[in-house]
Design an enzyme around this catalytic site. Structure first.
Site, short mmCIF file in Angstrom:
data_model
loop_
_atom_site.label_atom_id
_atom_site.label_comp_id
_atom_site.label_asym_id
_atom_site.label_seq_id
_atom_site.Cartn_x
_atom_site.Cartn_y
_atom_site.Cartn_z
N GLU A 176 0.47 -0.87 0.08
CA GLU A 176 -0.18 0.10 0.05
C GLU A 176 1.14 1.44 0.02
O GLU A 176 0.99 2.20 1.47
CB GLU A 176 -1.09 -0.33 1.06
N GLU A 205 -6.36 -8.41 -0.37
CA GLU A 205 -6.92 -9.01 0.83
C GLU A 205 -8.36 -8.04 0.56
O GLU A 205 -8.78 -7.11 0.33
CB GLU A 205 -6.62 -7.01 1.09
C1 GAL Z 1 -4.20 -2.84 4.84
C2 GAL Z 1 -2.84 -3.53 5.01
C3 GAL Z 1 -2.57 -5.26 5.51
C4 GAL Z 1 -3.55 -4.62 7.44
C5 GAL Z 1 -5.10 -4.42 7.03
C6 GAL Z 1 -5.99 -4.40 7.81
O1 GAL Z 1 -4.15 -1.72 4.59
O2 GAL Z 1 -2.15 -3.67 3.87
O3 GAL Z 1 -1.30 -5.04 6.55
O4 GAL Z 1 -3.69 -3.58 7.81
O5 GAL Z 1 -5.00 -2.98 6.49
O6 GAL Z 1 -7.58 -3.40 7.82
#
Ligand code: GAL
Length: 689
Positions: A176, A325
């Site tokens: 990110e 994710e």
């Molecule tokens: C994302 C990040 C992850 C984790 C997640 C939690 O933005 O890439 O590592 O922190 O949020 O929601």
């Protein structure tokens, strides 16, 4: 060469090849399933004795991919130049035994303490001049040459070790990209960047109109960094510099990996939907795959805005992408971290696939026992046993396995495109003029009703080829370069329908005012123009062929200069200036058409405007009419189309299919499907003729 020596050489070659054969065989893995279920797994946070239990549970849930390695720098390189990848190799091998492939993350979003302590210049500096500290993540300076050397080095060591590993599918660079640095060295890099772009200070001074407020520069080193309030030309240049710098930050690691990794291993990074901290078209152009992190946060899935974010990500490389994710139930960073309802996580997974995701990967498998994200949703609890959500994800795993062969090689295809530009979004956000004028909301106000009618939309940059679309809508194309204007003119001339929304064509490529009224270089094609714009305190009435309704936030007084321009809507009684004046106009140009919409129509009026836009352009729904709240997501293959249907309404819904179709999830042929709330159907049919 004599015959004998030739014969001897070929024997030798055969012997060498034969001796290599076992190694080559070892170096192969069966191809991963076409639609993948995955999770983020951090083996470095757990004793190795625990791995087997986790991987067994993953396999049971139908998980075939783990994201490993991001943030594990201090484990991979515990002190400068001392590397330890053995544990990682064992983790990859352990996962492989369970049919699980690995995507390796480079750990550069979390530099180790020894690095930033010894080389403090690798820590970023915020706009107020404070240097970041160790203890969180993303504390690095993206433009710092020393940091880049270390980043390249760790990526290279990883690639040397794992670039041929058959169970490593691909790479994720960093995590990110977001925080930038305002330190003096980054500022001088920015000044160099400006020099390369503008050539001379005279040119820069004139294009930025620096005569205004005595901003004229007589030396490159005088130019500051401004990121929120400053000369609009400077602001836009800074964001373009930031985008180029993220691109080179990424390329630095990509080159190191490419030099040692097999080409089949893809390279991606995880982006964040509508986040506008850099131009994603610039940064993602070097990648093999676009991927994003899809979090609902507080509340529940909004299929319109979430679907649009999928389509945006699909538009980066204009092909299928990954949801790399997503939240297993809840996050830990929203004001209220409510959980998604029972069934909603599954509906969301299918909504992802419907929009072109080939992978859905949960963050994360299990919470670190200590660490900033202890409260985040997971698939197993702190006791290592499945969380309640696990069984729902297990169902998704079974369904992906079953439908994968039919979905393999399919992709969304659209008759409608929405044009999206970071330059324009930034330009509007820096000078909103009405605080509620959110350029993403403007895009979504068109996307919602157009998506409901057409059942598929592409969101693409205005530089993309357009000829495949029947309808192209540019809701807020504020910055209009000459090149883009030519692309749009050519599209209309070859028979397309271009719809421009509010604030289009106001700025040139330096974020300066065009010297023609809006839409600038498109005025001759439109045969009309914007005489004046008005920020609105209250909605104003409009009426015309789309019906009557309200115009919210903003009003543009249009004029029709050419006799063949048709006025579609007019303002009712308002501020006197607008009363009775054109609010939306359209003109046929050969086989094509151009329309300008000077209003922000209320929801009902926008629905009827969308109907007009699609009718006049010949856009047809991909499947046919469905009850409200049911989303239709088509994915097209060489011979078949697969329709994914998801019921986001609160009630059970029945969809009548236009013809009997194959039920891919449950088997059999169906003429209709009945879906409970959050219900999903996957059906297929031969491609329509
Ligand atoms: C994302 C990040 C992850 C984790 C997640 C939690 O933005 O890439 O590592 O922190 O949020 O929601």
């Amino acid at each position: 060469m004599s015959r004998t020596s030739f014969h001897f050489c070929s024997l030798l070659l055969a012997a060498v090849l034969f001796s290599l054969a076992p190694a080559m065989a070892q170096n192969q893995a069966p191809p991963p399933p076409p639609i993948l279920l995955g999770t983020a797994w951090y083996p470095e946070q757990w004793p190795e004795s625990r791995w087997e239990a986790d991987l067994t549970l993953m396999q049971q849930a139908g998980i075939h991919m783990v994201r490993v390695g991001e943030f594990a720098w201090s484990r991979m390189e515990p002190s400068e130049g001392e590397y330890d990848f053995d544990w990682l190799e064992r983790a990859i091998a352990a996962a492989a035994k369970h049919g699980i492939y690995t995507v390796l993350g480079t750990p550069t979003a979390a530099p180790p303490a020894w690095l930033t302590q010894k080389y403090p210049e690798t820590l970023r500096v915020d706009e107020q001049g404070h240097r970041a500290e160790h203890g969180n993540r993303q504390q690095f300076n993206f433009a710092n040459p020393t940091y880049r050397e270390f980043a390249r080095d760790i990526a290279e060591h990883m690639a040397r070790r794992f670039g041929h590993n058959p169970y490593v599918m691909g790479w994720q660079i960093d995590n990110e990209y977001s925080d930038v640095s305002f330190d003096p060295d980054t500022r001088s890099q920015f000044q160099q960047w400006l020099k390369a772009r503008y050539g001379t200070l005279d040119n820069l001074n004139s294009r930025w109109t620096t005569a205004y407020w005595s901003q004229t520069y007589s030396d490159w080193s005088q130019i500051p960094i401004e990121s929120t309030y400053g000369n609009p030309g400077l602001l836009l240049s800074w964001m373009r510099f930031v985008s180029d710098t993220w691109r080179s930050y990424q390329k630095n690691q990509m080159d190191a990996i490419r030099a040692h990794a097999e080409r089949r291993q893809f390279i991606t990074t995880n982006t964040m939907g509508w986040f506008d901290g850099f131009d994603h078209y610039t940064v993602t152009q070097d990648l093999d795959l676009a991927a994003w992190d899809d979090y609902v946060g507080e509340g529940h899935l909004n299929p319109t805005s979430n679907g649009a974010a999928h389509d945006l990500t699909r538009g980066f490389l204009r092909k299928n992408f990954w949801v790399i994710e997503t939240q297993p139930g809840n996050v830990n960073w929203a004001p209220i971290n409510n959980s998604l309802d029972k069934g909603e996580v599954r509906a969301m997974a299918w909504h992802d696939v419907g929009h072109g995701a080939d992978t859905v990967s949960y963050w994360q498998w299990r919470s670190a026992l200590n660490g900033q994200e202890e409260y985040h949703g997971t698939l197993v609890g702190p006791d290592g046993a499945p969380a309640p959500l696990y069984s729902e994800v297990e169902q998704v795993g079974r369904e992906f396995a079953k439908t994968g062969p039919v979905l393999a090689g399919t992709t969304p295809k659209s008759e409608v495109a929405i044009l999206h530009s970071y330059d324009s979004r930034w330009a509007i956000n820096w000078q909103r003029h009405n605080k509620n004028f959110d350029p993403v909301k403007e895009i979504l106000s068109y996307y919602g009703p157009l998506r409901a009618i057409s059942q598929s939309i592409d969101i693409i940059p205005p530089t993309a080829p357009l000829s495949q679309y029947k309808l192209v809508v540019a809701p807020g194309l504020n910055v209009l370069s000459d090149g883009v204007a030519q692309n749009l003119i050519a599209y209309v001339r070859q028979g397309g329908h271009l719809v421009l929304g509010q604030r289009s064509g106001m700025k040139n490529d330096d974020n300066g005012l065009q010297t023609e009224r809006q839409p600038g270089p498109l005025v001759p094609l439109l045969g009309g123009r914007v005489e004046q714009y008005y920020a609105l305190l209250n909605p104003v009435p409009v009426e015309g062929s789309w019906g009557s309704g309200g115009d919210e936030l903003w009003a543009e007084l249009l004029s029709a200069k050419s006799p063949d321009v048709e006025v579609l809507e007019r303002y009712g009684k308002s501020n006197g200036w607008l009363d009775g004046q054109p609010a939306a106009i359209t003109r046929k140009v050969g086989k094509g058409r151009i329309t300008y919409i000077g209003i922000w129509p209320d929801e009902r009026l926008m629905a009827s405007a969308a109907k007009w836009m699609t009718d006049v352009s010949g856009v047809k729904p991909a499947l046919g009419p469905v009850p409200e709240g049911v989303e239709v997501d088509p994915r097209y293959g060489a011979h078949d189309v697969v329709y994914i249907l998801v019921n986001f309404s609160k009630a059970q819904q029945t969809v009548t299919l236009p013809a009997p179709m194959q039920d891919v999830l449950n088997g059999g042929s169906r003429s209709s499907v009945t879906l409970p709330m959050y219900g999903v159907a996957v059906i297929s049919a031969p491609l329509p003729k």
